[in-house]
Design a protein around this motif. Sequence first.
Motif, PDB file in Angstrom:
ATOM      1  N   MET A 135       4.433 -39.611   7.259  1.00  0.00           N
ATOM      2  CA  MET A 135       5.482 -41.004   7.044  1.00  0.00           C
ATOM      3  C   MET A 135       6.698 -40.698   6.106  1.00  0.00           C
ATOM      4  O   MET A 135       7.680 -41.133   6.682  1.00  0.00           O
ATOM      5  CB  MET A 135       4.665 -42.302   6.357  1.00  0.00           C
ATOM      6  CG  MET A 135       3.859 -42.978   7.341  1.00  0.00           C
ATOM      7  SD  MET A 135       3.211 -44.281   6.803  1.00  0.00           S
ATOM      8  CE  MET A 135       1.960 -44.016   5.518  1.00  0.00           C
ATOM      9  N   ASN A 139      10.638 -40.167   7.834  1.00  0.00           N
ATOM     10  CA  ASN A 139      11.776 -40.965   7.317  1.00  0.00           C
ATOM     11  C   ASN A 139      13.075 -40.166   6.795  1.00  0.00           C
ATOM     12  O   ASN A 139      14.002 -40.465   6.576  1.00  0.00           O
ATOM     13  CB  ASN A 139      11.392 -42.362   6.376  1.00  0.00           C
ATOM     14  CG  ASN A 139      10.625 -43.370   7.236  1.00  0.00           C
ATOM     15  OD1 ASN A 139      11.374 -44.384   7.638  1.00  0.00           O
ATOM     16  ND2 ASN A 139       9.435 -43.260   7.311  1.00  0.00           N
ATOM     17  N   MET A 206       2.784 -49.785   8.946  1.00  0.00           N
ATOM     18  CA  MET A 206       1.583 -49.389   8.346  1.00  0.00           C
ATOM     19  C   MET A 206       0.689 -50.785   7.923  1.00  0.00           C
ATOM     20  O   MET A 206      -0.498 -51.031   7.839  1.00  0.00           O
ATOM     21  CB  MET A 206       1.709 -48.822   6.888  1.00  0.00           C
ATOM     22  CG  MET A 206       0.329 -48.602   6.225  1.00  0.00           C
ATOM     23  SD  MET A 206       0.836 -47.517   4.609  1.00  0.00           S
ATOM     24  CE  MET A 206      -0.861 -47.545   3.849  1.00  0.00           C
ATOM     25  N   GLN A 224       1.919 -51.302   1.598  1.00  0.00           N
ATOM     26  CA  GLN A 224       3.175 -51.200   2.296  1.00  0.00           C
ATOM     27  C   GLN A 224       4.135 -51.108   1.307  1.00  0.00           C
ATOM     28  O   GLN A 224       5.331 -50.340   1.557  1.00  0.00           O
ATOM     29  CB  GLN A 224       3.598 -52.411   3.126  1.00  0.00           C
ATOM     30  CG  GLN A 224       4.898 -52.169   3.942  1.00  0.00           C
ATOM     31  CD  GLN A 224       4.563 -50.984   4.982  1.00  0.00           C
ATOM     32  OE1 GLN A 224       3.693 -50.942   5.916  1.00  0.00           O
ATOM     33  NE2 GLN A 224       5.679 -50.240   5.032  1.00  0.00           N
ATOM     34  N   ILE A 227       4.276 -47.560   0.050  1.00  0.00           N
ATOM     35  CA  ILE A 227       4.805 -46.456   0.926  1.00  0.00           C
ATOM     36  C   ILE A 227       6.286 -46.622   1.157  1.00  0.00           C
ATOM     37  O   ILE A 227       7.050 -45.878   1.084  1.00  0.00           O
ATOM     38  CB  ILE A 227       4.191 -46.933   2.589  1.00  0.00           C
ATOM     39  CG1 ILE A 227       2.873 -46.533   2.330  1.00  0.00           C
ATOM     40  CG2 ILE A 227       4.814 -45.992   3.423  1.00  0.00           C
ATOM     41  CD1 ILE A 227       2.280 -45.181   1.737  1.00  0.00           C
ATOM     42  N   ILE A 231       8.670 -43.815   0.379  1.00  0.00           N
ATOM     43  CA  ILE A 231       9.805 -43.291   1.374  1.00  0.00           C
ATOM     44  C   ILE A 231      11.374 -43.214   1.044  1.00  0.00           C
ATOM     45  O   ILE A 231      11.843 -42.471   1.110  1.00  0.00           O
ATOM     46  CB  ILE A 231       9.493 -44.116   2.661  1.00  0.00           C
ATOM     47  CG1 ILE A 231       8.237 -43.657   3.399  1.00  0.00           C
ATOM     48  CG2 ILE A 231      10.725 -43.953   3.524  1.00  0.00           C
ATOM     49  CD1 ILE A 231       7.799 -44.718   4.332  1.00  0.00           C
TER      50      ILE A 231
END
Length: 269
Positions: A135, A139, A206, A224, A227, A231
Amino acid sequence: MTYVQLDYLDIALASLLLLINGGLSMRLRLGLERTLLVSALRMAVQLTLIGLVLTQLFAWVSPWATGAAALVMVLFAGREIAARQHHKLQGWWAHGLGSGSMVLAGSMVTLLALTTQIRPDPWYDPRYALPLFGMIMGNSMTGVALGLDRLLAATVRERAAIEARLALGHNRWQAMETVMRDAMRAGLMPIVNAMAASGVVSLPGMMTGQILAGVPPTEAVKYQLLIMFLIAGAVGLGVMVAVLGGVLRLTDERHRLRLDRLRDKEPGG
């Protein structure tokens, strides 16, 4: 925890939507029907194979196997970054700059998450490490590709203005300040938009997957948020390293613009 189990008939039914898209493309003469078909087949094959590979990796729980899988992901991501550039740097820089900045950012952020927040045992457990790394890398790849493409294209386009600033005594950073800022903004814009739209315009992937798998929505939100912050941090770091590295490569220690280090655009490219 329960989840809805899909069979291949369900997948085939959803894939019929692509036939509608292909029909519209033919009717409107967009010329995308072949591209849609190839992309869909490629996606299906790739995801099926990665599902089999991950099943085996999860059974092994080996740091070497996990590292090898991560390396393959990096190599393919670096190739995609180079392929998306309208102008390319010569030599290994075409792949090395994008891949290097991605690896630096992705590895640092992934290791941070594995050792401080998620804390699996062992920390390299592929069930956690590879999806997280994927992930973050996916990105970061988008951000780095956009940033580098904007930097290289703008430098070629603004060559006269940059060389005029250099002639007036500006150093390379001052002369290329405008194109650097534009490149960094371009690289960061997708993740900024994704964060701004999360929860209002869209439910991130996700979070949606966890909710469908039976996780309470409040817990899915926590994951989330984690994450998205990871990211965003990786994208920002990767874009910054890639753009600054690109500026260093496009200039020299005597503060001269070196567009000779760019590869000529390939015919039809």
